[in-house]
Scaffold this active site. Structure first.
Site, PDB file in Angstrom:
ATOM      1  N   TYR A   9       0.961  -1.185   0.031  1.00 25.06           N
ATOM      2  CA  TYR A   9       0.237  -0.024   0.013  1.00 25.06           C
ATOM      3  C   TYR A   9       0.824   1.292  -0.121  1.00 25.06           C
ATOM      4  CZ  TYR A   9       0.716   0.704   5.159  1.00 25.06           C
ATOM      5  OH  TYR A   9       1.262   0.990   6.337  1.00 25.06           O
ATOM      6  N   CYS A  10       0.451   2.179  -0.455  1.00 22.02           N
ATOM      7  CA  CYS A  10       0.989   3.637  -0.280  1.00 22.02           C
ATOM      8  C   CYS A  10       0.017   4.661   0.115  1.00 22.02           C
ATOM      9  CB  CYS A  10       1.491   4.036  -1.701  1.00 22.02           C
ATOM     10  SG  CYS A  10       0.144   4.324  -2.933  1.00 22.02           S
ATOM     11  N   ALA A  11      -0.140   5.928  -0.389  1.00 27.46           N
ATOM     12  CA  ALA A  11      -1.188   6.717   0.128  1.00 27.46           C
ATOM     13  C   ALA A  11      -2.376   6.547  -0.508  1.00 27.46           C
ATOM     14  CB  ALA A  11      -0.456   8.175  -0.056  1.00 27.46           C
ATOM     15  N   TYR A  20      -3.401   4.295   2.159  1.00 27.75           N
ATOM     16  CA  TYR A  20      -3.627   4.553   3.535  1.00 27.75           C
ATOM     17  C   TYR A  20      -4.568   5.739   3.740  1.00 27.75           C
ATOM     18  CZ  TYR A  20      -2.195   5.845   8.334  1.00 27.75           C
ATOM     19  OH  TYR A  20      -2.040   6.261   9.832  1.00 27.75           O
TER      20      TYR A  20
END
Length: 126
Positions: free
Chosen positions: A90-92, A119
């Site tokens: 995952y990232c932002a 996130y």
């Protein structure tokens, strides 16, 4: 002339539809519910590909931080993972994790799960 136009239109449509994004055999997009059910509290490979600053401001469960931006370092870090076990990324918001998923696929990982909401979705849906 009409038949030529029909053939051209069909070829153009086929080309456009085949270029659309599709999941690969090794990369699966997942959502918040999947992360809650399959990742939280479990012994899985969960990787946050955001910057250390982003990671330190908050992260999901026991995620490790492998910053995607220095790609050489990222490649070294992912090689510490087990390629035959699932990896959740995952990232932002989903862009960097999608890119990271392609890198993992290229490096021989067999089961990659990309949390496409990232996130920001995680925080919104707690």
């Amino acid at each position: 002339m009409r038949n030529i136009w029909m053939v051209f239109s069909l070829v153009l449509f086929m080309g456009v539809s085949s270029c659309q994004s599709q999941e690969s055999a090794t990369i699966t997009k997942v959502d918040n519910a999947t992360i809650k059910q399959d990742v939280i509290g479990k012994n899985v490979q969960l990787v946050d590909v955001r910057t250390p600053e982003e990671y330190n401001s908050g992260h999901i469960d026991d995620a490790v931080n492998f910053d995607l931006s220095p790609q050489k370092s990222f490649l070294e870090q992912i090689n510490t993972l087990d390629k035959d076990k699932p990896v959740y990324l995952y990232c932002a918001v989903g862009s960097r994790s999608a890119y990271a998923a392609k890198i993992l696929e290229r490096e021989g990982f067999t089961r990659i799960f990309d949390y496409s909401g990232g996130y920001m979705d995680w925080v919104r849906n707690q």
